[in-house]
Structures are given as structure tokens and as C-alpha cells.
Design a protein around this motif. Structure first.
Motif, PDB file in Angstrom:
ATOM      1  N   ASN A   1       0.111   7.548   0.583  1.00 14.59           N
ATOM      2  CA  ASN A   1      -0.080   6.268   1.576  1.00 14.59           C
ATOM      3  C   ASN A   1       1.109   5.968   2.495  1.00 14.59           C
ATOM      4  O   ASN A   1       1.189   4.880   2.994  1.00 14.59           O
ATOM      5  N   ALA A   2       1.957   6.988   2.602  1.00 15.84           N
ATOM      6  CA  ALA A   2       3.167   6.615   3.376  1.00 15.84           C
ATOM      7  C   ALA A   2       2.924   6.398   4.582  1.00 15.84           C
ATOM      8  O   ALA A   2       3.768   5.480   5.304  1.00 15.84           O
ATOM      9  N   ALA A   3       1.993   6.831   5.251  1.00 17.32           N
ATOM     10  CA  ALA A   3       1.534   6.473   6.821  1.00 17.32           C
ATOM     11  C   ALA A   3       1.398   4.882   6.864  1.00 17.32           C
ATOM     12  O   ALA A   3       1.749   4.331   7.912  1.00 17.32           O
ATOM     13  N   CYS A   4       1.068   4.259   5.851  1.00 14.80           N
ATOM     14  CA  CYS A   4       0.848   2.885   5.877  1.00 14.80           C
ATOM     15  C   CYS A   4       2.051   1.974   6.291  1.00 14.80           C
ATOM     16  O   CYS A   4       2.054   0.924   7.010  1.00 14.80           O
TER      17      CYS A   4
ATOM     18  N   TRP B   1       0.728  -1.311   0.185  1.00 10.79           N
ATOM     19  CA  TRP B   1      -0.045   0.001   0.066  1.00 10.79           C
ATOM     20  C   TRP B   1       0.793   1.145  -0.139  1.00 10.79           C
ATOM     21  O   TRP B   1       0.661   2.326  -0.689  1.00 10.79           O
ATOM     22  N   ALA B   2       1.839   1.359   0.951  1.00  5.29           N
ATOM     23  CA  ALA B   2       2.588   2.438   0.901  1.00  5.29           C
ATOM     24  C   ALA B   2       3.622   2.827  -0.393  1.00  5.29           C
ATOM     25  O   ALA B   2       3.839   3.984  -0.579  1.00  5.29           O
ATOM     26  N   ASP B   3       3.723   1.748  -1.296  1.00  3.96           N
ATOM     27  CA  ASP B   3       4.346   2.030  -2.634  1.00  3.96           C
ATOM     28  C   ASP B   3       3.496   2.580  -3.711  1.00  3.96           C
ATOM     29  O   ASP B   3       3.981   2.945  -4.775  1.00  3.96           O
TER      30      ASP B   3
ATOM     31  N   ASP C   1      -3.144   8.142  10.364  1.00  6.65           N
ATOM     32  CA  ASP C   1      -3.476   7.832  11.874  1.00  6.65           C
ATOM     33  C   ASP C   1      -4.046   9.082  12.675  1.00  6.65           C
ATOM     34  O   ASP C   1      -4.650  10.090  11.797  1.00  6.65           O
ATOM     35  N   GLY C   2      -4.083   9.269  14.106  1.00  7.18           N
ATOM     36  CA  GLY C   2      -4.745  10.142  14.853  1.00  7.18           C
ATOM     37  C   GLY C   2      -6.309   9.889  14.936  1.00  7.18           C
ATOM     38  O   GLY C   2      -7.123  10.574  15.136  1.00  7.18           O
ATOM     39  N   VAL C   3      -6.524   8.574  14.702  1.00  8.27           N
ATOM     40  CA  VAL C   3      -7.963   7.960  14.657  1.00  8.27           C
ATOM     41  C   VAL C   3      -8.095   7.479  16.189  1.00  8.27           C
ATOM     42  O   VAL C   3      -7.184   6.538  16.495  1.00  8.27           O
TER      43      VAL C   3
END
Ligand SMILES: [Zn+2]
Length: 239
Positions: free
Chosen positions: A37-40, A30-32, A195-197
Motif C-alpha cells: 500500500n506504499a502508493a497510498c 492504509w500505507a502502514d 496510480d496510473g488510473v
């Protein structure tokens, strides 16, 4: 949130690369797929997590005050899950935080695990607070009796890209009587994995029949992200 977004949480559909749970666009990639999507990969507080019940810290958590009511709803199959978009007006108050219910949707197996065990299904109720932060309540389902509250949607689950309109649906009917819960900070479990959820996982489970489960699994055999590291987070539990 439009039904055509094709992403359970998409805030900005234009930026979303195709992603999936299996194959070359699975969670490991996912991040790629998209810079968004870097946070993944990089975030230290990703969801879902395993809840180790003995390690959870007892705390005087604020009660979950659901104000859910009957109204119209749209059930959509967005290619990642089946999502219910109820009419506006359903809220969740947790202490000083008030959020509006944007949507709820399902994963099989449950994304969150408890003491290492994943349940057959979970519902995520996604709320957005006045501060813009997301607050999600997770309701785990175990196999058992037919769930009457789910029946109107699970007897007519829409195929991908399709929509089912419900004239009268009360999301509150899905909730168990006991609202005690596990609390932790986490993320979206789908790209962009922001994030932050705030996460609240209800301790009391609901039931779903084998037939209802198999109706969902005809559409999605597996739509759960793997368990993510807890890192330095602490899971709290209602005392
Ligand atoms: Zn979810």
C-alpha cells in the motif's frame, strides 16, 4: 473478480491486509497496513480529488463511447462497498483506448467533490484496457427522484458477504444523456492505491431518492476516502 475478495479492487487478495474507513485501519493508516500500500502515501497522483470547475482546462477530449448492454449480473457486498459484476461484453471506448467493464460500485458520500461539494453518492464504473490500465468513469448522484435503473439492486441490497443475482441488468440505463466529462490521472481510491488510473467524472449527475440512499447507508454510513492533493495535475474538461 470473485465476490469473496473482500476488496473493491483487489487484484491479489492474498496480499491484502484488513482496511477500513474508520478506526485504527482508516485511510490515514492504509500505507502502514501493508507494504503493497506504499502508493497510498507516496504517490503524487492519488484519488479522489476535488474538481475546481473554473480551474479545469477546456480540451477537445475524446467522446466516451459506452457499449453497455443488458445481461446477467452479480451484486455483492464485499465489506467495503456494494459492487456489481456484470457479465462480460460491456465496453468503453475513449479515443484509441478500449476497456472492458469489470465492475461498478458505490461510495457515500461521493469520493470526488466538485467545487468543494461532495454528493450523496457516486458510482464508479471500472474498466480494464487491453494495455492493462484501468479507466474509471464516475457518476455523481444528487438526491431527488427514485432511480429506476438502481431499483432492482437497491431494493434488495445484499448484506456483507452475500450475493444477489440479477437476471437482466443494463448498466447503460444508469448513464445520463450527456457524456461530457472531467478528465485527470489518479489512482485506486482503496488499498493498494495504485496510480496510473485514468479518471473520467461525468458532468451530468443522476438522481437517487432519499429512501434509496438510506437503504445503501444502512449497509455503509461512510465509505469514501478523503480528498487527496492535486499536486501538479491538471484537470481537463470537455469543451
Ligand atoms: Zn470506487
Amino acid at each position: 473478480m470473485a465476490w469473496s475478495i473482500g476488496c473493491a479492487y483487489a487484484e491479489n487478495p492474498a496480499s491484502h491486509a484488513h482496511w477500513s474507513y474508520q478506526g485504527s485501519t482508516d485511510p490515514a493508516h492504509w500505507a502502514d497496513l501493508d507494504k503493497a500500500n506504499a502508493a497510498c502515501r507516496l504517490s503524487q497522483e492519488q484519488s479522489p480529488i476535488n474538481i475546481d470547475v473554473r480551474a479545469a482546462k477546456k480540451a477537445p477530449l475524446a467522446a466516451l463511447e459506452f457499449s453497455y448492454a443488458a445481461g446477467t449480473a452479480e451484486v455483492i457486498n464485499n465489506g467495503h462497498t456494494v459492487q456489481v459484476n456484470p457479465a462480460a461484453g460491456n465496453t468503453l471506448k475513449v479515443g484509441e483506448d478500449v476497456g472492458h467493464l469489470l465492475q461498478f460500485h458505490f461510495h457515500t458520500p461521493s469520493e470526488e467533490s466538485v467545487n468543494g461539494v461532495r454528493y450523496p453518492l457516486v458510482a464508479h464504473f471500472v474498466h480494464k484496457g487491453f494495455d492493462g490500465k484501468l479507466s474509471v468513469v464516475a457518476l455523481l448522484f444528487k438526491e431527488g427522484r427514485r432511480n429506476q435503473a438502481l431499483a432492482p439492486m437497491f431494493t434488495a441490497l445484499p448484506t456483507e458477504g452475500k450475493l444477489l443475482a440479477l437476471a437482466n441488468m443494463n448498466p447503460g440505463e444508469l448513464l445520463p444523456a450527456d457524456h461530457s466529462y472531467f478528465k485527470f490521472m489518479g489512482s485506486l481510491t482503496t488499498p493498494p492505491c495504485s496510480d496510473g488510473v485514468r479518471w473520467q467524472v461525468l458532468k451530468q449527475t443522476a438522481e437517487i431518492s432519499k429512501q434509496q440512499l438510506s437503504a445503501f447507508r444502512k449497509l455503509y454510513t461512510m465509505n469514501a476516502r478523503p480528498i487527496q492533493p492535486l499536486n501538479s495535475r491538471v484537470v481537463e474538461v470537455s469543451d
